[in-house]
Motif scaffolding. Sequence first.
Motif, mmCIF file in Angstrom:
data_model
loop_
_atom_site.group_PDB
_atom_site.id
_atom_site.type_symbol
_atom_site.label_atom_id
_atom_site.label_comp_id
_atom_site.label_asym_id
_atom_site.label_seq_id
_atom_site.Cartn_x
_atom_site.Cartn_y
_atom_site.Cartn_z
ATOM 1 N N UNK A 68 1.101 -1.021 -0.057
ATOM 2 C CA UNK A 68 -0.053 -0.286 0.330
ATOM 3 C C UNK A 68 1.149 1.252 0.125
ATOM 4 N N UNK A 69 1.398 1.459 -1.220
ATOM 5 C CA UNK A 69 2.071 2.927 -1.542
ATOM 6 C C UNK A 69 1.687 4.219 -1.213
ATOM 7 N N UNK A 70 0.430 3.951 -0.951
ATOM 8 C CA UNK A 70 0.167 5.486 -1.008
ATOM 9 C C UNK A 70 -1.118 5.840 0.715
ATOM 10 N N UNK A 71 -0.285 5.061 1.531
ATOM 11 C CA UNK A 71 -1.082 5.162 2.274
ATOM 12 C C UNK A 71 -0.665 6.651 3.400
ATOM 13 N N UNK A 72 -1.231 7.210 4.161
ATOM 14 C CA UNK A 72 -0.565 8.439 4.230
ATOM 15 C C UNK A 72 0.296 8.243 5.957
ATOM 16 N N UNK A 73 -1.167 7.600 6.486
ATOM 17 C CA UNK A 73 -0.380 7.075 7.808
ATOM 18 C C UNK A 73 1.149 6.613 7.663
ATOM 19 N N UNK A 74 1.178 5.248 6.682
ATOM 20 C CA UNK A 74 2.370 4.565 6.666
ATOM 21 C C UNK A 74 3.190 5.575 5.750
ATOM 22 N N UNK A 75 3.202 6.682 4.682
ATOM 23 C CA UNK A 75 3.860 6.890 4.710
ATOM 24 C C UNK A 75 4.867 8.344 6.053
ATOM 25 N N UNK A 76 3.442 8.663 6.784
ATOM 26 C CA UNK A 76 3.855 9.829 7.161
ATOM 27 C C UNK A 76 5.279 8.927 8.986
ATOM 28 N N UNK A 77 5.103 7.982 9.168
ATOM 29 C CA UNK A 77 5.743 6.755 9.442
ATOM 30 C C UNK A 77 7.420 6.720 9.314
ATOM 31 N N UNK A 78 7.294 6.362 8.510
ATOM 32 C CA UNK A 78 8.003 6.577 6.961
ATOM 33 C C UNK A 78 8.964 7.767 6.991
ATOM 34 N N UNK B 228 15.230 14.292 17.660
ATOM 35 C CA UNK B 228 15.910 13.343 17.102
ATOM 36 C C UNK B 228 15.365 11.102 17.244
ATOM 37 N N UNK B 229 15.697 9.903 17.201
ATOM 38 C CA UNK B 229 15.814 9.152 16.302
ATOM 39 C C UNK B 229 14.468 8.844 16.978
ATOM 40 N N UNK B 230 13.444 7.898 15.758
ATOM 41 C CA UNK B 230 12.392 7.780 16.707
ATOM 42 C C UNK B 230 12.344 6.227 16.324
ATOM 43 N N UNK B 231 11.845 5.432 17.223
ATOM 44 C CA UNK B 231 11.914 4.243 17.231
ATOM 45 C C UNK B 231 10.584 3.314 17.609
ATOM 46 N N UNK B 232 10.350 2.338 16.088
ATOM 47 C CA UNK B 232 8.884 2.341 15.688
ATOM 48 C C UNK B 232 8.744 0.682 17.327
ATOM 49 N N UNK B 233 7.810 0.853 17.769
ATOM 50 C CA UNK B 233 7.375 -0.272 18.720
ATOM 51 C C UNK B 233 6.415 -1.016 18.845
ATOM 52 N N UNK B 234 5.402 -0.475 17.744
ATOM 53 C CA UNK B 234 4.509 -1.740 17.118
ATOM 54 C C UNK B 234 3.413 -0.837 15.659
ATOM 55 N N UNK C 279 5.314 4.284 18.556
ATOM 56 C CA UNK C 279 6.795 5.365 17.984
ATOM 57 C C UNK C 279 7.254 5.928 19.329
ATOM 58 N N UNK C 280 8.475 5.664 20.203
ATOM 59 C CA UNK C 280 8.841 6.069 20.990
ATOM 60 C C UNK C 280 10.078 7.463 20.298
ATOM 61 N N UNK C 281 10.355 8.515 20.843
ATOM 62 C CA UNK C 281 11.281 9.125 20.749
ATOM 63 C C UNK C 281 12.082 9.591 21.646
ATOM 64 N N UNK C 282 13.590 8.908 21.059
ATOM 65 C CA UNK C 282 14.604 8.882 22.110
ATOM 66 C C UNK C 282 13.898 7.100 22.275
ATOM 67 N N UNK D 108 -1.647 10.203 11.984
ATOM 68 C CA UNK D 108 -0.977 9.777 12.974
ATOM 69 C C UNK D 108 0.059 11.259 13.164
ATOM 70 N N UNK D 109 0.105 11.783 12.129
ATOM 71 C CA UNK D 109 0.954 12.770 11.800
ATOM 72 C C UNK D 109 1.138 14.152 13.348
ATOM 73 N N UNK D 110 -0.024 13.802 13.672
ATOM 74 C CA UNK D 110 -0.373 15.752 14.530
ATOM 75 C C UNK D 110 0.267 15.057 15.656
ATOM 76 N N UNK D 111 -0.390 13.905 16.544
ATOM 77 C CA UNK D 111 0.310 12.913 17.903
ATOM 78 C C UNK D 111 1.807 12.876 17.249
ATOM 79 N N UNK D 112 2.368 12.037 16.421
ATOM 80 C CA UNK D 112 3.714 12.612 16.254
ATOM 81 C C UNK D 112 4.513 14.026 16.484
ATOM 82 N N UNK D 113 4.032 14.818 16.192
ATOM 83 C CA UNK D 113 4.134 16.506 16.337
ATOM 84 C C UNK D 113 4.638 16.425 18.036
ATOM 85 N N UNK D 114 2.939 15.665 18.687
ATOM 86 C CA UNK D 114 2.892 16.203 20.305
ATOM 87 C C UNK D 114 3.857 15.291 20.432
#
Length: 473
Positions: free
Chosen positions: A166-176, A185-191, A202-205, A227-233
């Motif tokens: 699914x190359x055009x999924x906005x949530x997956x794109x935001x995570x990528x 800093x670096x982000x870690x994808x935990x689930x 997603x963990x920041x640090x 998810x992009x808005x919650x990543x900003x928070x």
Amino acid sequence: MSGYLGADPDRLDALGQSLLAQAGSIDELRAGLGGQLYGTDWTGADAEETRADWETSHAPALGAAVDLLRAMSQALLHHAVQQRGASAADGASSGGVPAQRIPVSQIPHTGADPAAVRDWWAGLTQRQREDLMHHQPQRIGALDGIPAADRDTANRVLLEQLLRKDPHNPGLDALHDRLAGKHDPRAYLLGLAANGDGRAIVAINNPDESANVITYVPGTGADLSKIDGDLVRADRMAADANQLDPTRQTSAVLWLGYDAPDSIVPDAMNPGYAENAAGGLSRFQDGLRITHEGEPSHNSIIGHSYGSTTVGIAGRDQGLAVDDMIFVGSPGVGVDNAGDLGISSDHVWSTTAANDPIQYAVVPHPLAPIPSVIVNEARGELIHGLNPSRDEFGAHVFTSDPGTPLITTKHVSVQVPLLPVPPNPVWSGPTVEVGTDVPVGVDPHAHSEYWDSRNESRSNIARIATGNYDEVR
């Protein structure tokens, strides 16, 4: 002879791990330099120019080096797994020693006890762990009790698989984009899960290496596509805490590990979403404790809107291994007293902006809807319990900015004669304009402004997350 067809996978593993370690060192250097640059009390044109150079040139260059080393590392580790598979398939003729692949049936289930998962993972060889992370990423990436760095490796493999489908999924794109090293800093994808509304953690640090860990649970409407808005928070909470105390690293974790309500009415009126999430949220907090390295970290959990209901019900029903519990813009948390949340009421915190409409989220009585709304609002009795920002709830109430005015208005005016007017004349004399603002609607934006720039709530959250309780206002 090595006994393998082609390259020796052990050497590929060693080189891959070495590159990964070097990437981590450069990433830590980048984060440390950035923290010092922004944490130093330095103002003026030179400071602005230096920081601009850092943001536009030096930090991206270091980030590109980190990305390149990690990509090379992942490629080598992947090749090692493939090499072992190839050698195993041809073992009879080559004399190769195949890796002992772990059967799927032996992988712990998603709801397994994090301590048992930790012990199982520790009992595997590095070769077996690498094999599982690359061939069973969905199973391994979801297990609480596996170290954050290994979950991140598995979930990045899963993310690439999902993006190919699914190359055009906005949530997956935001995570990528967030994981690609374009941010510091670096982000870690935990689930990660893409079914339904999607889920992500997603963990920041790295929380396993951080002195402070804060888990953020979003509320109604949260899903993978937004998810992009919650990543900003999450990024802002990590930055705020690390700026407040640069000597002790803080990790901020976005926990969208549940199916949040899609709508305010009727979904968010149903406690079932929170009740279904309670076990997973509690287990995740246990996992953070289990995999943490060194001295125990100071762990906080923060729920916004319906996310606060989820946190409260998890604390009430399952217990949460946290030091502090924070509610922001809450419609109630499933209890009417801070002492019923499974931790000391002295470590329960709440804020509600003066203009947040959530404080009026009451359930009208069907036989007397208007009187019941008035009475319940006056008592602070909201949809999911007593407003935790009321004094009688027993939490520490901290300050947030008022936010955008709740009531929107429109100016209405008329022209009034300055002199007495005879009956029914056509007046052509002097007049004066008389007007007033009349309410015409409700603006809900204050409910989502707690993480806006310079909002006092951000500073207070950072103070709680770092244990600077005396500075909370």
